[in-house]
Motif scaffolding. Structure first.
Motif, PDB file in Angstrom:
ATOM      1  N   ALA A 119      18.489  17.495   4.159  1.00 20.12           N
ATOM      2  CA  ALA A 119      19.436  16.608   4.835  1.00 20.12           C
ATOM      3  C   ALA A 119      20.762  17.318   5.084  1.00 20.12           C
ATOM      4  CB  ALA A 119      19.659  15.343   4.007  1.00 20.12           C
ATOM      5  N   ALA A 120      21.236  18.080   4.101  1.00 19.04           N
ATOM      6  CA  ALA A 120      22.483  18.830   4.266  1.00 19.04           C
ATOM      7  C   ALA A 120      22.336  19.877   5.361  1.00 19.04           C
ATOM      8  CB  ALA A 120      22.882  19.479   2.949  1.00 19.04           C
ATOM      9  N   LEU A 121      21.189  20.537   5.405  1.00 18.61           N
ATOM     10  CA  LEU A 121      20.943  21.531   6.446  1.00 18.61           C
ATOM     11  C   LEU A 121      20.907  20.886   7.827  1.00 18.61           C
ATOM     12  CD1 LEU A 121      20.234  24.502   7.057  1.00 18.61           C
ATOM     13  CD2 LEU A 121      17.850  23.832   6.854  1.00 18.61           C
ATOM     14  N   ALA A 122      20.236  19.760   7.945  1.00 21.21           N
ATOM     15  CA  ALA A 122      20.165  19.066   9.236  1.00 21.21           C
ATOM     16  C   ALA A 122      21.549  18.595   9.680  1.00 21.21           C
ATOM     17  CB  ALA A 122      19.211  17.876   9.145  1.00 21.21           C
ATOM     18  N   LEU A 123      22.321  18.037   8.769  1.00 18.62           N
ATOM     19  CA  LEU A 123      23.663  17.576   9.097  1.00 18.62           C
ATOM     20  C   LEU A 123      24.570  18.751   9.464  1.00 18.62           C
ATOM     21  CD1 LEU A 123      25.582  15.175   9.288  1.00 18.62           C
ATOM     22  CD2 LEU A 123      26.118  15.507   6.888  1.00 18.62           C
ATOM     23  N   GLY A 124      24.478  19.826   8.690  1.00 20.56           N
ATOM     24  CA  GLY A 124      25.282  21.009   8.985  1.00 20.56           C
ATOM     25  C   GLY A 124      24.933  21.623  10.327  1.00 20.56           C
ATOM     26  N   ALA A 125      23.644  21.695  10.645  1.00 18.08           N
ATOM     27  CA  ALA A 125      23.222  22.243  11.932  1.00 18.08           C
ATOM     28  C   ALA A 125      23.697  21.359  13.080  1.00 18.08           C
ATOM     29  CB  ALA A 125      21.709  22.395  11.963  1.00 18.08           C
ATOM     30  N   ALA A 126      23.609  20.055  12.915  1.00 14.11           N
ATOM     31  CA  ALA A 126      24.072  19.143  13.968  1.00 14.11           C
ATOM     32  C   ALA A 126      25.579  19.267  14.191  1.00 14.11           C
ATOM     33  CB  ALA A 126      23.688  17.705  13.611  1.00 14.11           C
ATOM     34  N   CYS A 127      26.328  19.336  13.107  1.00 14.72           N
ATOM     35  CA  CYS A 127      27.787  19.492  13.235  1.00 14.72           C
ATOM     36  C   CYS A 127      28.145  20.836  13.862  1.00 14.72           C
ATOM     37  CB  CYS A 127      28.452  19.380  11.862  1.00 14.72           C
ATOM     38  SG  CYS A 127      28.396  17.716  11.179  1.00 14.72           S
ATOM     39  N   TRP A 128      27.451  21.880  13.472  1.00 17.41           N
ATOM     40  CA  TRP A 128      27.702  23.201  14.048  1.00 17.41           C
ATOM     41  C   TRP A 128      27.425  23.217  15.539  1.00 17.41           C
ATOM     42  CZ3 TRP A 128      24.395  26.926  16.205  1.00 17.41           C
ATOM     43  CH2 TRP A 128      24.985  28.164  16.408  1.00 17.41           C
ATOM     44  N   LEU A 129      26.321  22.568  15.947  1.00 11.70           N
ATOM     45  CA  LEU A 129      25.996  22.505  17.375  1.00 11.70           C
ATOM     46  C   LEU A 129      27.041  21.713  18.151  1.00 11.70           C
ATOM     47  CD1 LEU A 129      22.129  21.971  17.322  1.00 11.70           C
ATOM     48  CD2 LEU A 129      23.374  23.909  18.276  1.00 11.70           C
ATOM     49  N   VAL A 130      27.482  20.597  17.601  1.00 14.92           N
ATOM     50  CA  VAL A 130      28.477  19.764  18.283  1.00 14.92           C
ATOM     51  C   VAL A 130      29.793  20.538  18.430  1.00 14.92           C
ATOM     52  CG1 VAL A 130      29.915  17.713  18.030  1.00 14.92           C
ATOM     53  CG2 VAL A 130      27.464  17.561  17.653  1.00 14.92           C
ATOM     54  N   LEU A 131      30.202  21.245  17.388  1.00 21.26           N
ATOM     55  CA  LEU A 131      31.458  21.976  17.449  1.00 21.26           C
ATOM     56  C   LEU A 131      31.387  23.173  18.395  1.00 21.26           C
ATOM     57  CD1 LEU A 131      32.493  21.910  13.695  1.00 21.26           C
ATOM     58  CD2 LEU A 131      33.509  20.619  15.583  1.00 21.26           C
ATOM     59  N   ASN A 132      30.248  23.823  18.490  1.00 20.51           N
ATOM     60  CA  ASN A 132      30.120  24.991  19.348  1.00 20.51           C
ATOM     61  C   ASN A 132      29.853  24.626  20.808  1.00 20.51           C
ATOM     62  OD1 ASN A 132      30.673  27.029  17.522  1.00 20.51           O
ATOM     63  ND2 ASN A 132      28.571  27.013  16.750  1.00 20.51           N
ATOM     64  N   ILE A 133      29.219  23.512  21.057  1.00 25.37           N
ATOM     65  CA  ILE A 133      28.950  23.100  22.442  1.00 25.37           C
ATOM     66  C   ILE A 133      30.186  22.500  23.067  1.00 25.37           C
ATOM     67  CG2 ILE A 133      27.630  21.478  23.859  1.00 25.37           C
ATOM     68  CD1 ILE A 133      25.270  21.921  21.999  1.00 25.37           C
ATOM     69  N   GLY A 134      30.939  21.732  22.277  1.00 24.11           N
ATOM     70  CA  GLY A 134      32.089  21.008  22.792  1.00 24.11           C
ATOM     71  C   GLY A 134      33.283  21.824  22.969  1.00 24.11           C
TER      72      GLY A 134
END
Length: 65
Positions: free
Chosen positions: A50-65
């Motif tokens: 769950a931590a990995l999934a949340l971290g990956a989602a946050c990383w993607l949002v921060l890098n795409i935006g």
């Protein structure tokens, strides 16, 4: 993004299985492996996933935006 969504659904399913049991009887599981250590390991795996999934989602949002 599809892989991340599938991974998140898998983690949610594992969490539901761990907490709710989905109506399965205790004899469904192997009684020899139902120890405190395996339950702690299972909970640690689900928490790490769950931590990995949340971290990956946050990383993607921060890098795409």
């Amino acid at each position: 993004m599809t892989i991340l969504k599938s991974f998140a659904l898998t983690v949610a399913n594992l969490t539901g299985e761990m907490w709710l049991g989905m109506g399965r009887k205790p004899d469904f599981y192997d009684r020899q492996t139902a120890t405190v250590q395996t339950k702690i390991g299972y909970a640690a795996f689900v928490a790490a996933a769950a931590a990995l999934a949340l971290g990956a989602a946050c990383w993607l949002v921060l890098n795409i935006g």
